[in-house]
Motif scaffolding. Structure first.
Motif, mmCIF file in Angstrom:
data_model
loop_
_atom_site.group_PDB
_atom_site.id
_atom_site.type_symbol
_atom_site.label_atom_id
_atom_site.label_comp_id
_atom_site.label_asym_id
_atom_site.label_seq_id
_atom_site.Cartn_x
_atom_site.Cartn_y
_atom_site.Cartn_z
ATOM 1 N N TYR A 159 4.209 -3.958 3.056
ATOM 2 C CA TYR A 159 5.662 -3.937 2.865
ATOM 3 C C TYR A 159 6.100 -5.096 1.968
ATOM 4 N N ARG A 160 5.666 -6.297 2.292
ATOM 5 C CA ARG A 160 6.032 -7.455 1.482
ATOM 6 C C ARG A 160 5.330 -7.453 0.124
ATOM 7 N N GLN A 161 4.135 -6.905 0.073
ATOM 8 C CA GLN A 161 3.417 -6.837 -1.198
ATOM 9 C C GLN A 161 4.137 -5.972 -2.217
ATOM 10 N N SER A 162 5.075 -5.169 -1.773
ATOM 11 C CA SER A 162 5.824 -4.342 -2.718
ATOM 12 C C SER A 162 6.702 -5.187 -3.630
ATOM 13 N N TRP A 163 7.090 -6.399 -3.165
ATOM 14 C CA TRP A 163 7.873 -7.276 -4.043
ATOM 15 C C TRP A 163 7.282 -8.684 -4.186
ATOM 16 N N ALA A 164 6.322 -9.053 -3.332
ATOM 17 C CA ALA A 164 5.762 -10.411 -3.420
ATOM 18 C C ALA A 164 4.274 -10.407 -3.123
ATOM 19 N N PRO A 165 3.456 -9.684 -3.910
ATOM 20 C CA PRO A 165 2.015 -9.756 -3.698
ATOM 21 C C PRO A 165 1.503 -11.153 -4.026
ATOM 22 N N ARG A 166 0.474 -11.578 -3.316
ATOM 23 C CA ARG A 166 -0.051 -12.929 -3.543
ATOM 24 C C ARG A 166 -1.220 -12.961 -4.507
ATOM 25 N N ARG A 167 -1.948 -11.851 -4.658
ATOM 26 C CA ARG A 167 -3.185 -11.876 -5.429
ATOM 27 C C ARG A 167 -3.239 -10.804 -6.519
ATOM 28 N N GLN A 168 -2.137 -10.157 -6.772
ATOM 29 C CA GLN A 168 -2.129 -9.093 -7.767
ATOM 30 C C GLN A 168 -2.281 -9.665 -9.176
ATOM 31 N N ARG A 169 -3.236 -9.139 -9.937
ATOM 32 C CA ARG A 169 -3.536 -9.672 -11.260
ATOM 33 C C ARG A 169 -2.734 -9.011 -12.374
ATOM 34 N N HIS A 170 -2.212 -7.818 -12.135
ATOM 35 C CA HIS A 170 -1.508 -7.072 -13.180
ATOM 36 C C HIS A 170 -0.226 -6.503 -12.584
ATOM 37 N N GLY A 171 0.913 -6.818 -13.214
ATOM 38 C CA GLY A 171 2.190 -6.393 -12.661
ATOM 39 C C GLY A 171 2.668 -7.339 -11.582
ATOM 40 N N THR A 172 3.947 -7.224 -11.247
ATOM 41 C CA THR A 172 4.524 -8.145 -10.272
ATOM 42 C C THR A 172 5.264 -7.455 -9.134
ATOM 43 N N VAL A 173 5.838 -6.280 -9.375
ATOM 44 C CA VAL A 173 6.623 -5.575 -8.361
ATOM 45 C C VAL A 173 6.090 -4.153 -8.227
ATOM 46 N N ASN A 174 5.859 -3.735 -6.998
ATOM 47 C CA ASN A 174 5.336 -2.391 -6.715
ATOM 48 C C ASN A 174 6.452 -1.547 -6.099
ATOM 49 N N ALA A 175 7.363 -1.112 -6.960
ATOM 50 C CA ALA A 175 8.582 -0.447 -6.497
ATOM 51 C C ALA A 175 8.747 0.945 -7.067
ATOM 52 N N ASP A 176 7.671 1.530 -7.609
ATOM 53 C CA ASP A 176 7.755 2.859 -8.227
ATOM 54 C C ASP A 176 7.334 3.973 -7.278
ATOM 55 N N GLY A 177 7.336 3.689 -6.003
ATOM 56 C CA GLY A 177 6.956 4.688 -5.018
ATOM 57 C C GLY A 177 6.026 4.089 -3.979
ATOM 58 N N PHE A 178 5.869 4.787 -2.875
ATOM 59 C CA PHE A 178 4.958 4.356 -1.819
ATOM 60 C C PHE A 178 4.580 5.568 -0.988
ATOM 61 N N GLY A 179 3.547 5.393 -0.184
ATOM 62 C CA GLY A 179 3.154 6.469 0.704
ATOM 63 C C GLY A 179 2.215 5.994 1.783
ATOM 64 N N VAL A 180 2.148 6.764 2.844
ATOM 65 C CA VAL A 180 1.194 6.507 3.917
ATOM 66 C C VAL A 180 0.685 7.843 4.421
ATOM 67 N N GLY A 181 -0.616 7.914 4.644
ATOM 68 C CA GLY A 181 -1.227 9.073 5.285
ATOM 69 C C GLY A 181 -1.920 8.618 6.545
ATOM 70 N N TRP A 182 -1.815 9.408 7.609
ATOM 71 C CA TRP A 182 -2.400 8.992 8.881
ATOM 72 C C TRP A 182 -2.961 10.197 9.632
ATOM 73 N N TYR A 183 -3.861 9.897 10.551
ATOM 74 C CA TYR A 183 -4.561 10.922 11.319
ATOM 75 C C TYR A 183 -4.072 10.884 12.771
ATOM 76 N N ALA A 184 -3.832 12.070 13.307
ATOM 77 C CA ALA A 184 -3.438 12.199 14.707
ATOM 78 C C ALA A 184 -4.620 12.709 15.511
ATOM 79 N N GLU A 185 -4.720 12.261 16.736
ATOM 80 C CA GLU A 185 -5.835 12.658 17.596
ATOM 81 C C GLU A 185 -5.893 14.172 17.719
ATOM 82 N N GLY A 186 -7.092 14.718 17.521
ATOM 83 C CA GLY A 186 -7.288 16.149 17.660
ATOM 84 C C GLY A 186 -7.037 16.952 16.407
ATOM 85 N N ASP A 187 -6.604 16.308 15.318
ATOM 86 C CA ASP A 187 -6.330 17.022 14.068
ATOM 87 C C ASP A 187 -6.977 16.255 12.918
ATOM 88 N N PRO A 188 -8.010 16.821 12.291
ATOM 89 C CA PRO A 188 -8.704 16.089 11.230
ATOM 90 C C PRO A 188 -7.941 16.040 9.911
#
Length: 278
Positions: A26-55
């Protein structure tokens, strides 16, 4: 260019891994500490996750910055998972693909993310694109460089390659076709994580038998984080992390250094106190 993270371990609320840590994604979207290229990650985001019993994982992706999505704040507080992949995006080039260009990309049980950029895109990868079945090209979610890299990886996975081999061979092919590209790839099926370090930072944190985190950069100051050397393939499960140089991809993998630490000694994380300006 982007930050990403994959996790295998006990079920946790998404926010405990992505939002609460002092230097989380979340914070890396505007203040990454080790990113070598670019400074702000604000062009989109996403998360994928797995629920028990469903691959097959679920996904939540948006075009704008993660800090501006109130729905994600609620979702991350109540949804729990023992396996996930998440990313915040800094686009290589402007485009109209919207959330379709935001990682994680998905197919079947797999989730995928690309942190980096393809040199000479799109001309440089035209020869590799022509090796793909027309159906694969027509099925691409977006027209960005990361989507084509995913199509190349997916073609190998569907051909029977294991996760690590699919990433490694794709990186070597793309690097040969487009020298100077940055190719940090991240892939999971909910049981294993495969990743490459090629041109940007990659770290891992593990408690063998309990949890493994692989990320562009540490989300806290736990001293047991370890950096993956550049041009290295990482293969991980909940019990092991194995590293091998990409130039020696046919050689046996070497166990990563033991970084086990009792869970009680892991520093507690706090929610970022500074909100970005919008």
């Amino acid at each position: 260019m982007c930050r990403h993270l994959a996790y295998l371990g006990p079920e946790e609320p998404l926010g405990r891994l992505l939002v609460d840590p002092a230097h989380g994604l979340y914070r890396q979207s505007w203040a990454p500490r080790r990113q070598r290229h670019g400074t702000v990650n604000a062009d989109g985001f996403g998360v994928g996750w797995y629920a028990e019993g469903d691959p097959v994982p679920g996904r939540y992706r948006r075009t704008g910055p993660i800090w501006g999505d109130r729905s994600f704040a609620d979702l991350s507080r109540v949804v729990r998972s023992g396996a996930l992949l998440a990313a915040v995006r800094d686009a290589t080039l402007a485009g109209a693909d919207g959330e379709a260009a935001a990682a994680p990309f998905a197919a079947g049980t797999w989730l995928f993310s690309h942190n980096g950029a393809i040199a000479g895109w799109p001309r440089s990868l035209a020869p590799l694109a022509r090796t793909l079945p027309a159906e694969d090209l027509l099925s691409m979610e977006a027209r960005c460089d990361s989507a084509l890299v995913w199509a190349l990886v997916l073609n190998r996975l569907r051909g029977g390659d294991e996760e690590g081999q699919a990433l490694a061979d794709t990186v070597l092919d793309v690097a040969a076709a487009a020298p100077g590209s940055r190719l940090n790839l991240l892939l999971t099926n909910g049981e294993v994580i495969a990743a490459t370090a090629w041109g940007d930072t990659l770290w891992y944190l593990t408690e063998p038998g309990r949890r493994t985190v692989v990320a562009s950069e540490p989300y806290d100051d736990d001293p047991h984080w370890r950096e993956v050397p550049d041009r290295t393939l990482l293969a991980a499960s909940r019990t092991d992390v194995l590293l091998t140089p990409l130039k020696d991809i046919d050689a046996p993998m070497a166990p990563a250094p033991d970084t086990s630490v009792p869970s009680a000694s892991v520093p507690s994380a706090s929610v970022p106190s500074k909100e970005p300006r919008t």
